[in-house]
Write an enzyme that holds these catalytic residues in place. Structure first.
Site, PDB file in Angstrom:
ATOM      1  N   CYS A   1       7.069 -21.681   3.790  1.00  0.00           N
ATOM      2  CA  CYS A   1       7.989 -20.665   3.293  1.00  0.00           C
ATOM      3  C   CYS A   1       9.314 -20.809   4.029  1.00  0.00           C
ATOM      4  O   CYS A   1       9.350 -20.715   5.262  1.00  0.00           O
ATOM      5  CB  CYS A   1       7.435 -19.260   3.501  1.00  0.00           C
ATOM      6  SG  CYS A   1       8.571 -17.965   2.939  1.00  0.00           S
TER       7      CYS A   1
ATOM      8  N   HIS B   1      -3.771 -15.746  -2.461  1.00  0.00           N
ATOM      9  CA  HIS B   1      -2.882 -16.864  -2.107  1.00  0.00           C
ATOM     10  C   HIS B   1      -2.774 -16.884  -0.581  1.00  0.00           C
ATOM     11  O   HIS B   1      -2.092 -16.051   0.018  1.00  0.00           O
ATOM     12  CB  HIS B   1      -1.503 -16.644  -2.733  1.00  0.00           C
ATOM     13  CG  HIS B   1      -0.506 -17.716  -2.424  1.00  0.00           C
ATOM     14  ND1 HIS B   1       0.256 -18.324  -3.388  1.00  0.00           N
ATOM     15  CD2 HIS B   1      -0.122 -18.293  -1.257  1.00  0.00           C
ATOM     16  CE1 HIS B   1       1.066 -19.216  -2.836  1.00  0.00           C
ATOM     17  NE2 HIS B   1       0.838 -19.205  -1.533  1.00  0.00           N
TER      18      HIS B   1
END
Length: 305
Positions: free
Chosen positions: A243, A210
């Site tokens: 994020c 990822h």
């Protein structure tokens, strides 16, 4: 020589509907999220991370989780996963009948404290009953390991810390794990070291890459993982995401770009690139911007001429 060592096919998990949209400040209607999932599965995606069952206080974009899950016309052979941070979230998610739940922990102690206000060991202890409940209900469990090569607070993260976290996840029954470069600072050798540490605890088939593209290294890191035999990868349609606890981190690598790479190397994805591009255009237009995918932009420019 190189091609013979590469996987003949890869499995992609598109995290756009969940990881990609969770940070969007403008509300995205449930109907748009449902349509995005439909377009992704129509393009050939067999694994889609749909939503998260978290408190709307912390992630308001995911407050419509049950509505989105209920609105999806599920296709045979497609796995629909959701993120569940605790037992309360799992119990709420259970009503939506996900095929897989995702729990998460960081390889960085500082990131763990900033993200979920507890140590790495405490986070694993919190997830243990969630994993147990899911397994008893016949639901698969995936563990997302964040900050596996770098942390916004600690800097470089040692491979030993990644291996330690992978071992903890294995010990509570997590079936497969994501090796995530959460802030996109990884380079090929660092990513390979994180993968090697993880592979001491998990089989190759149960490890997923990822990568974020903050420094433009996501595709290079994907290739580095491929050369190790890794064949499971996560990406986000139109390059959506980031994020909330990692300042400066940009989006996930675009699924369109990963698919173009794989097809160019003769690796099967089972995905229709044109349909995938159209899915990226759809969600990008809904958000009022262009897809964050080099491949999509090139194809769109070609279509316009």
């Amino acid at each position: 020589m190189l091609k013979s060592s590469l996987p003949h096919r890869v499995r992609l998990i598109d995290v756009g509907p969940r990881d990609g949209l969770q940070n969007e400040k403008q509300p995205v209607p449930a109907a748009v999220k449902v349509e995005l999932v439909h377009r992704l599965q129509a393009a050939g995606l067999k694994e889609i991370e749909v939503t998260s069952f978290v408190s709307p206080k912390w992630v308001p974009q995911m407050a419509d989780n049950a509505e989105v899950m209920a609105g999806i016309h599920r296709q045979p052979g497609v796995s629909y996963s959701v993120l569940t941070p605790n037992l309360q979230g799992f119990e709420a998610a259970l009503k939506s009948k996900p095929d897989e739940i995702v729990v998460f922990a960081a390889a960085s102690e500082a990131f763990s404290q900033k993200n979920i206000n507890c140590s790495i060991e405490e986070s694993i202890a919190r997830f243990a009953p969630v994993v147990k409940a899911a397994r008893e209900a016949g639901i698969a469990v995936r563990g997302a390991m964040s900050c596996t090569v770098g942390c916004p607070y600690e800097g470089d993260v040692a491979p030993e810390r990644v291996g330690y976290l992978a071992g903890l996840m294995k010990s509570i029954g997590i079936q497969r794990v994501d090796v995530a470069d959460t802030i996109g600072v990884g380079t090929p050798r660092k990513v390979q070291a994180a993968m090697e540490a993880t592979l001491k605890h998990y089989a190759l088939n149960d490890v997923c890459g990822h990568f974020h593209d903050t420094y433009g290294q996501a595709l290079a890191n994907t290739l580095a993982a491929l050369q190790m035999g890794v064949w499971n990868f996560q990406s986000s349609v139109a390059g959506l995401g980031g994020c909330p606890y990692a300042k400066g981190a940009t989006g996930n690598v675009a699924t369109e770009d990963v698919v173009y790479l794989m097809h160019g190397m003769g690796i099967d994805t089972g995905i229709d690139l044109d349909k995938l591009i159209d899915a990226g255009v759809f969600i990008s237009e809904a958000l009022g911007r262009k897809p964050n995918s080099l491949v999509s932009r090139a194809v769109l420019n070609k279509r316009a001429t």
